[in-house]
Design a protein around this motif. Structure first.
Motif, PDB file in Angstrom:
ATOM      1  N   HIS A  90      -7.365   3.030 -24.045  1.00 52.38           N
ATOM      2  CA  HIS A  90      -6.624   4.209 -24.455  1.00 52.38           C
ATOM      3  C   HIS A  90      -7.315   5.508 -24.376  1.00 52.38           C
ATOM      4  O   HIS A  90      -6.658   6.473 -23.867  1.00 52.38           O
ATOM      5  CB  HIS A  90      -6.155   3.879 -25.812  1.00 52.38           C
ATOM      6  CG  HIS A  90      -4.851   2.835 -25.858  1.00 52.38           C
ATOM      7  ND1 HIS A  90      -4.005   2.791 -25.077  1.00 52.38           N
ATOM      8  CD2 HIS A  90      -4.443   2.078 -27.017  1.00 52.38           C
ATOM      9  CE1 HIS A  90      -3.227   1.800 -25.228  1.00 52.38           C
ATOM     10  NE2 HIS A  90      -3.387   1.310 -26.908  1.00 52.38           N
ATOM     11  N   ILE A  91      -8.365   5.696 -24.735  1.00 56.77           N
ATOM     12  CA  ILE A  91      -9.409   6.506 -25.060  1.00 56.77           C
ATOM     13  C   ILE A  91      -9.635   7.272 -23.613  1.00 56.77           C
ATOM     14  O   ILE A  91      -9.415   8.574 -23.380  1.00 56.77           O
ATOM     15  CB  ILE A  91     -10.614   6.535 -25.886  1.00 56.77           C
ATOM     16  CG1 ILE A  91     -10.312   6.117 -27.065  1.00 56.77           C
ATOM     17  CG2 ILE A  91     -11.696   7.605 -25.656  1.00 56.77           C
ATOM     18  CD1 ILE A  91     -11.467   5.609 -28.001  1.00 56.77           C
ATOM     19  N   ASN A  92      -9.700   6.431 -22.688  1.00 55.19           N
ATOM     20  CA  ASN A  92     -10.193   6.984 -21.361  1.00 55.19           C
ATOM     21  C   ASN A  92      -8.889   7.377 -20.820  1.00 55.19           C
ATOM     22  O   ASN A  92      -9.016   8.622 -19.806  1.00 55.19           O
ATOM     23  CB  ASN A  92     -10.885   6.055 -20.516  1.00 55.19           C
ATOM     24  CG  ASN A  92     -12.458   6.081 -20.789  1.00 55.19           C
ATOM     25  OD1 ASN A  92     -13.138   6.910 -20.170  1.00 55.19           O
ATOM     26  ND2 ASN A  92     -12.979   5.157 -21.423  1.00 55.19           N
ATOM     27  N   ARG A  93      -7.839   6.814 -20.835  1.00 56.27           N
ATOM     28  CA  ARG A  93      -6.606   7.144 -20.089  1.00 56.27           C
ATOM     29  C   ARG A  93      -6.308   8.474 -20.764  1.00 56.27           C
ATOM     30  O   ARG A  93      -5.564   9.425 -19.973  1.00 56.27           O
ATOM     31  CB  ARG A  93      -5.409   6.177 -20.275  1.00 56.27           C
ATOM     32  CG  ARG A  93      -5.808   4.935 -19.406  1.00 56.27           C
ATOM     33  CD  ARG A  93      -4.457   3.925 -19.498  1.00 56.27           C
ATOM     34  NE  ARG A  93      -4.953   2.789 -18.738  1.00 56.27           N
ATOM     35  CZ  ARG A  93      -4.647   2.720 -17.361  1.00 56.27           C
ATOM     36  NH1 ARG A  93      -4.458   3.892 -16.500  1.00 56.27           N
ATOM     37  NH2 ARG A  93      -4.789   1.510 -16.801  1.00 56.27           N
ATOM     38  N   LEU A  94      -6.376   8.786 -22.043  1.00 54.32           N
ATOM     39  CA  LEU A  94      -5.743  10.031 -22.799  1.00 54.32           C
ATOM     40  C   LEU A  94      -6.933  11.315 -22.127  1.00 54.32           C
ATOM     41  O   LEU A  94      -6.429  12.304 -21.913  1.00 54.32           O
ATOM     42  CB  LEU A  94      -5.913   9.779 -23.978  1.00 54.32           C
ATOM     43  CG  LEU A  94      -4.733   9.002 -24.617  1.00 54.32           C
ATOM     44  CD1 LEU A  94      -4.821   8.427 -26.198  1.00 54.32           C
ATOM     45  CD2 LEU A  94      -3.545   9.811 -24.703  1.00 54.32           C
ATOM     46  N   VAL A  95      -8.230  11.025 -22.057  1.00 53.33           N
ATOM     47  CA  VAL A  95      -9.261  11.757 -21.541  1.00 53.33           C
ATOM     48  C   VAL A  95      -8.671  12.357 -20.090  1.00 53.33           C
ATOM     49  O   VAL A  95      -8.644  13.353 -19.765  1.00 53.33           O
ATOM     50  CB  VAL A  95     -10.480  11.277 -21.850  1.00 53.33           C
ATOM     51  CG1 VAL A  95     -11.408  12.371 -20.946  1.00 53.33           C
ATOM     52  CG2 VAL A  95     -11.093  11.324 -23.185  1.00 53.33           C
ATOM     53  N   GLN A  96      -8.285  11.437 -19.301  1.00 55.91           N
ATOM     54  CA  GLN A  96      -8.065  11.706 -18.067  1.00 55.91           C
ATOM     55  C   GLN A  96      -6.858  12.685 -17.874  1.00 55.91           C
ATOM     56  O   GLN A  96      -6.353  13.325 -17.252  1.00 55.91           O
ATOM     57  CB  GLN A  96      -7.734  10.400 -17.164  1.00 55.91           C
ATOM     58  CG  GLN A  96      -9.108   9.639 -16.676  1.00 55.91           C
ATOM     59  CD  GLN A  96      -8.597   8.443 -15.901  1.00 55.91           C
ATOM     60  OE1 GLN A  96      -7.820   7.823 -16.021  1.00 55.91           O
ATOM     61  NE2 GLN A  96      -9.472   8.292 -14.751  1.00 55.91           N
ATOM     62  N   SER A  97      -5.866  12.098 -18.787  1.00 57.20           N
ATOM     63  CA  SER A  97      -4.498  12.931 -18.770  1.00 57.20           C
ATOM     64  C   SER A  97      -4.521  14.364 -19.327  1.00 57.20           C
ATOM     65  O   SER A  97      -3.846  15.384 -18.958  1.00 57.20           O
ATOM     66  CB  SER A  97      -3.507  11.972 -19.506  1.00 57.20           C
ATOM     67  OG  SER A  97      -3.676  12.368 -21.064  1.00 57.20           O
ATOM     68  N   ARG A  98      -5.711  14.401 -20.025  1.00 58.19           N
ATOM     69  CA  ARG A  98      -5.793  15.960 -20.649  1.00 58.19           C
ATOM     70  C   ARG A  98      -6.829  16.673 -19.880  1.00 58.19           C
ATOM     71  O   ARG A  98      -6.799  17.960 -19.856  1.00 58.19           O
ATOM     72  CB  ARG A  98      -6.298  16.005 -22.116  1.00 58.19           C
ATOM     73  CG  ARG A  98      -5.283  15.109 -23.310  1.00 58.19           C
ATOM     74  CD  ARG A  98      -5.857  15.535 -24.446  1.00 58.19           C
ATOM     75  NE  ARG A  98      -4.976  14.467 -25.233  1.00 58.19           N
ATOM     76  CZ  ARG A  98      -5.004  14.640 -26.800  1.00 58.19           C
ATOM     77  NH1 ARG A  98      -5.840  15.675 -27.302  1.00 58.19           N
ATOM     78  NH2 ARG A  98      -4.388  13.660 -27.447  1.00 58.19           N
ATOM     79  N   ALA A  99      -8.024  16.020 -19.469  1.00 57.52           N
ATOM     80  CA  ALA A  99      -9.201  16.728 -18.892  1.00 57.52           C
ATOM     81  C   ALA A  99      -9.110  16.773 -17.332  1.00 57.52           C
ATOM     82  O   ALA A  99      -9.726  17.601 -16.462  1.00 57.52           O
ATOM     83  CB  ALA A  99     -10.351  16.235 -19.341  1.00 57.52           C
ATOM     84  N   GLY A 100      -8.101  15.798 -16.668  1.00 53.64           N
ATOM     85  CA  GLY A 100      -8.136  15.499 -15.457  1.00 53.64           C
ATOM     86  C   GLY A 100      -8.669  14.194 -14.774  1.00 53.64           C
ATOM     87  O   GLY A 100      -9.510  13.450 -15.424  1.00 53.64           O
ATOM     88  N   MET A 101      -8.269  13.715 -13.763  1.00 54.45           N
ATOM     89  CA  MET A 101      -8.440  12.213 -13.263  1.00 54.45           C
ATOM     90  C   MET A 101      -9.871  11.953 -13.034  1.00 54.45           C
ATOM     91  O   MET A 101     -10.301  10.813 -12.994  1.00 54.45           O
ATOM     92  CB  MET A 101      -7.508  12.072 -12.226  1.00 54.45           C
ATOM     93  CG  MET A 101      -6.214  11.863 -12.550  1.00 54.45           C
ATOM     94  SD  MET A 101      -5.742  10.764 -13.956  1.00 54.45           S
ATOM     95  CE  MET A 101      -5.953   9.076 -12.938  1.00 54.45           C
ATOM     96  N   ASP A 102     -10.740  13.043 -12.892  1.00 54.13           N
ATOM     97  CA  ASP A 102     -12.062  12.632 -12.563  1.00 54.13           C
ATOM     98  C   ASP A 102     -12.880  12.754 -13.896  1.00 54.13           C
ATOM     99  O   ASP A 102     -14.174  12.600 -13.612  1.00 54.13           O
ATOM    100  CB  ASP A 102     -12.504  13.743 -11.379  1.00 54.13           C
ATOM    101  CG  ASP A 102     -12.431  15.329 -12.171  1.00 54.13           C
ATOM    102  OD1 ASP A 102     -11.706  15.580 -13.001  1.00 54.13           O
ATOM    103  OD2 ASP A 102     -13.317  16.357 -11.713  1.00 54.13           O
ATOM    104  N   HIS A 103     -12.406  12.834 -14.839  1.00 55.08           N
ATOM    105  CA  HIS A 103     -13.167  12.741 -16.148  1.00 55.08           C
ATOM    106  C   HIS A 103     -12.853  11.240 -16.840  1.00 55.08           C
ATOM    107  O   HIS A 103     -11.832  10.472 -16.528  1.00 55.08           O
ATOM    108  CB  HIS A 103     -12.561  13.708 -17.216  1.00 55.08           C
ATOM    109  CG  HIS A 103     -12.793  15.084 -16.721  1.00 55.08           C
ATOM    110  ND1 HIS A 103     -14.121  15.795 -17.031  1.00 55.08           N
ATOM    111  CD2 HIS A 103     -12.092  15.985 -15.966  1.00 55.08           C
ATOM    112  CE1 HIS A 103     -14.099  17.088 -16.539  1.00 55.08           C
ATOM    113  NE2 HIS A 103     -12.862  17.340 -16.077  1.00 55.08           N
ATOM    114  N   SER A 104     -13.989  10.940 -17.560  1.00 58.37           N
ATOM    115  CA  SER A 104     -13.928   9.633 -18.453  1.00 58.37           C
ATOM    116  C   SER A 104     -14.514  10.360 -19.845  1.00 58.37           C
ATOM    117  O   SER A 104     -15.228  11.149 -19.980  1.00 58.37           O
ATOM    118  CB  SER A 104     -14.915   8.709 -17.936  1.00 58.37           C
ATOM    119  OG  SER A 104     -15.991   8.929 -17.538  1.00 58.37           O
TER     120      SER A 104
END
Length: 231
Positions: free
Chosen positions: A21-35
């Motif tokens: 959940h946390i990583n998918r949300l970070v990707q959705s907010r910061a970009g797909m190249d983020h974790s």
């Protein structure tokens, strides 16, 4: 992004869910190249299961407090406890560190209040359903809670401990949860709180007879707010 710490392992299945959940949300907010910058300490669940006596809970408070200290020392700027039932010792854990410990029930209560929910039901393990440490966070937001029915308490406790925490999600458990939620709607609940991180294994959060407040998702969203500097 700010680094966050997760006390996990209660069970490891919910820890995996938090991580996703946390990583998918970070990707959705910061970009797909983020974790997510995330520290995880996975505890041995056998030492924290089915606690009942004051001494057992005191020992659990020490275990989780020590874990929080290690995460803080490793660089976590805030901490999550990845289990609803372990929030019984939240005050002791929060007092052991200088960084914030994000309370799962407070996150859920805040979301429900913002949505205008006035009457709800909490389902989870026996201690979450019967004790005040979790329920009082919702009541403090003027959310009326249905009294727990012992028939449901016994059924949920059995499903959670004998199935879900072992990674099993049977069709029978799905049917039993659907029956419980239908009964809660008939009793006047406007929404249901999943007060156990594993319950999403047998409850369709997005397609149900009532709005379902999935504590794990909501807690993870609060964690990402913190990571992104919004919390």
């Amino acid at each position: 992004m700010r680094k966050i710490g997760l006390i996990g392992g209660m069970s490891w299945l919910s820890t995996r869910t938090y991580y996703e959940h946390i990583n998918r949300l970070v990707q959705s907010r910061a970009g797909m190249d983020h974790s997510a910058p995330l520290l995880i300490e996975s505890l041995d669940y056998s030492k924290l299961s089915r606690l009942s006596s004051a001494d057992e809970w005191k020992r659990a408070a020490g275990i989780l407090s020590d874990s929080a200290k290690r995460l803080e020392k490793a660089g976590a700027t805030a901490i999550l406890i990845g289990a609803n039932s372990m929030h019984k010792v939240y005050d002791e854990v929060a007092a052991a560190v200088k960084v914030p410990v994000i309370h799962i029930a407070e996150c859920v209560a805040q979301r429900m209040a913002a949505d205008g929910v006035k009457k709800a039901a909490v389902i989870g393990t026996r201690n979450v359903m019967l004790e005040s440490f979790y329920r009082q966070k919702l009541i403090a937001r003027d959310i009326e809670l249905l009294p727990p029915e012992m028939q449901f308490v016994d059924t949920l406790d059995r499903i959670i401990y004998d199935e879900l925490l072992l990674g099993k999600a049977s069709r029978q458990a799905e049917r039993e949860l659907k029956t419980i939620i239908t009964n809660l709607e008939q009793d006047g609940a406007e929404a249901v709180v999943l007060g156990c991180t594993e319950l999403e294994m047998v409850v369709d959060v997005d397609a149900n007879v009532l709005p379902i407040y999935d504590c794990t998702r909501i807690h993870a969203e609060a964690a990402v707010d913190w990571i992104m500097g919004e919390g």
